[in-house]
Design a protein around this motif. Sequence first.
Motif, short mmCIF file in Angstrom:
data_model
loop_
_atom_site.label_atom_id
_atom_site.label_comp_id
_atom_site.label_asym_id
_atom_site.label_seq_id
_atom_site.Cartn_x
_atom_site.Cartn_y
_atom_site.Cartn_z
N GLY A 45 -31.18 -1.73 -14.60
CA GLY A 45 -31.42 -2.43 -13.34
C GLY A 45 -30.74 -1.75 -12.17
O GLY A 45 -31.30 -1.65 -11.08
N LEU A 46 -29.50 -1.30 -12.38
CA LEU A 46 -28.79 -0.55 -11.33
C LEU A 46 -29.58 0.69 -10.93
O LEU A 46 -29.74 0.98 -9.75
CB LEU A 46 -27.40 -0.11 -11.82
N ALA A 47 -30.05 1.42 -11.95
CA ALA A 47 -30.82 2.63 -11.68
C ALA A 47 -32.07 2.31 -10.86
O ALA A 47 -32.37 3.01 -9.88
CB ALA A 47 -31.19 3.31 -12.99
N GLU A 48 -32.78 1.26 -11.23
CA GLU A 48 -33.97 0.85 -10.46
C GLU A 48 -33.59 0.56 -9.01
O GLU A 48 -34.26 0.98 -8.09
CB GLU A 48 -34.62 -0.37 -11.10
N GLY A 49 -32.48 -0.17 -8.83
CA GLY A 49 -32.03 -0.52 -7.49
C GLY A 49 -31.60 0.69 -6.67
O GLY A 49 -31.64 0.66 -5.44
N LEU A 50 -31.19 1.74 -7.34
CA LEU A 50 -30.80 2.98 -6.66
C LEU A 50 -31.98 3.93 -6.46
O LEU A 50 -31.82 5.01 -5.91
CB LEU A 50 -29.69 3.69 -7.45
N GLY A 51 -33.16 3.53 -6.95
CA GLY A 51 -34.35 4.36 -6.79
C GLY A 51 -34.46 5.46 -7.81
O GLY A 51 -35.17 6.46 -7.59
N ILE A 52 -33.81 5.31 -8.94
CA ILE A 52 -33.89 6.30 -10.02
C ILE A 52 -35.05 5.90 -10.92
O ILE A 52 -35.08 4.80 -11.46
CB ILE A 52 -32.56 6.36 -10.80
N ASN A 53 -36.01 6.81 -11.08
CA ASN A 53 -37.23 6.49 -11.82
C ASN A 53 -37.29 7.18 -13.18
O ASN A 53 -38.36 7.46 -13.68
CB ASN A 53 -38.45 6.90 -10.99
N ARG A 54 -36.15 7.46 -13.76
CA ARG A 54 -36.11 8.08 -15.09
C ARG A 54 -35.77 7.02 -16.13
O ARG A 54 -35.24 5.97 -15.82
CB ARG A 54 -35.05 9.18 -15.11
N VAL A 55 -36.04 7.35 -17.39
CA VAL A 55 -35.68 6.47 -18.49
C VAL A 55 -34.16 6.50 -18.64
O VAL A 55 -33.55 7.57 -18.71
CB VAL A 55 -36.36 6.93 -19.80
N ILE A 56 -33.55 5.34 -18.67
CA ILE A 56 -32.10 5.22 -18.82
C ILE A 56 -31.81 4.94 -20.28
O ILE A 56 -32.29 3.95 -20.84
CB ILE A 56 -31.54 4.08 -17.93
N LYS A 57 -31.02 5.81 -20.89
CA LYS A 57 -30.65 5.64 -22.30
C LYS A 57 -29.15 5.48 -22.40
O LYS A 57 -28.41 5.98 -21.56
CB LYS A 57 -31.06 6.88 -23.10
N SER A 58 -28.73 4.81 -23.46
CA SER A 58 -27.29 4.67 -23.69
C SER A 58 -26.69 6.04 -23.96
O SER A 58 -27.23 6.82 -24.73
CB SER A 58 -27.04 3.75 -24.88
N PRO A 59 -25.56 6.35 -23.33
CA PRO A 59 -24.93 7.66 -23.53
C PRO A 59 -23.96 7.69 -24.71
O PRO A 59 -23.02 8.47 -24.72
CB PRO A 59 -24.20 7.88 -22.20
N THR A 60 -24.19 6.86 -25.72
CA THR A 60 -23.25 6.73 -26.82
C THR A 60 -22.86 8.07 -27.44
O THR A 60 -21.70 8.31 -27.72
CB THR A 60 -23.83 5.81 -27.92
N TYR A 61 -23.83 8.96 -27.64
CA TYR A 61 -23.52 10.20 -28.33
C TYR A 61 -23.25 11.36 -27.38
O TYR A 61 -22.80 12.41 -27.80
CB TYR A 61 -24.64 10.55 -29.31
N THR A 62 -23.52 11.17 -26.09
CA THR A 62 -23.28 12.24 -25.12
C THR A 62 -22.10 11.94 -24.21
O THR A 62 -21.69 12.79 -23.44
CB THR A 62 -24.51 12.47 -24.24
N LEU A 63 -21.58 10.75 -24.28
CA LEU A 63 -20.48 10.23 -23.46
C LEU A 63 -20.90 9.97 -22.02
O LEU A 63 -20.64 8.90 -21.49
CB LEU A 63 -19.24 11.14 -23.47
N ILE A 64 -21.54 10.93 -21.35
CA ILE A 64 -21.91 10.75 -19.94
C ILE A 64 -23.34 11.23 -19.72
O ILE A 64 -23.70 12.34 -20.10
CB ILE A 64 -20.97 11.53 -19.00
#
Length: 152
Positions: A45-64
């Motif tokens: 939701g934050l990403a949508e509100g910031l105008g980010i149109n990419r798929v947001i995935k949990s960074p569990t294995y990449t940290l960031i």
Amino acid sequence: MKTFHAKNEEETKKIAADLAQYLQPGDVLLLEGNLGAGKTTFTKGLAEGLGINRVIKSPTYTLIREYEDGRLPLYHMDVYRLEESGSTDLGLEEYFEGNGVSVVEWAKYVQENLPVSFLTIQLTPIGEDLMEREIAFIPQGKRYELLLKNWQ
């Protein structure tokens, strides 16, 4: 402190998208909640509100995970895996003091690296099916007290 009640994932994302309108470079948001509490949903939701149109995935294995194609860059961090090792030498301060918004899941594992001022967001599943959420916003510092005051 400010508290919202979200009946489903869409309402959780809408609350986060609304908050995004008040964010500025260098803001740090700490997401607290058990596994499945809705932390990644909130970040979507934050990403949508910031105008980010990419798929947001949990960074569990990449940290960031970095998303730089919106009004502000979004730095989504999941530091759960640092429970044993800590976060020295990761350079988290560069994100916290940078030109984007940092969202940190499991921040208790990097407390020594956190700035003095941040906004804690506690997500608590409620109801029979646990799809509803209570979302509490707890400011730490004047910047976030003002943010919550201005956010209607």
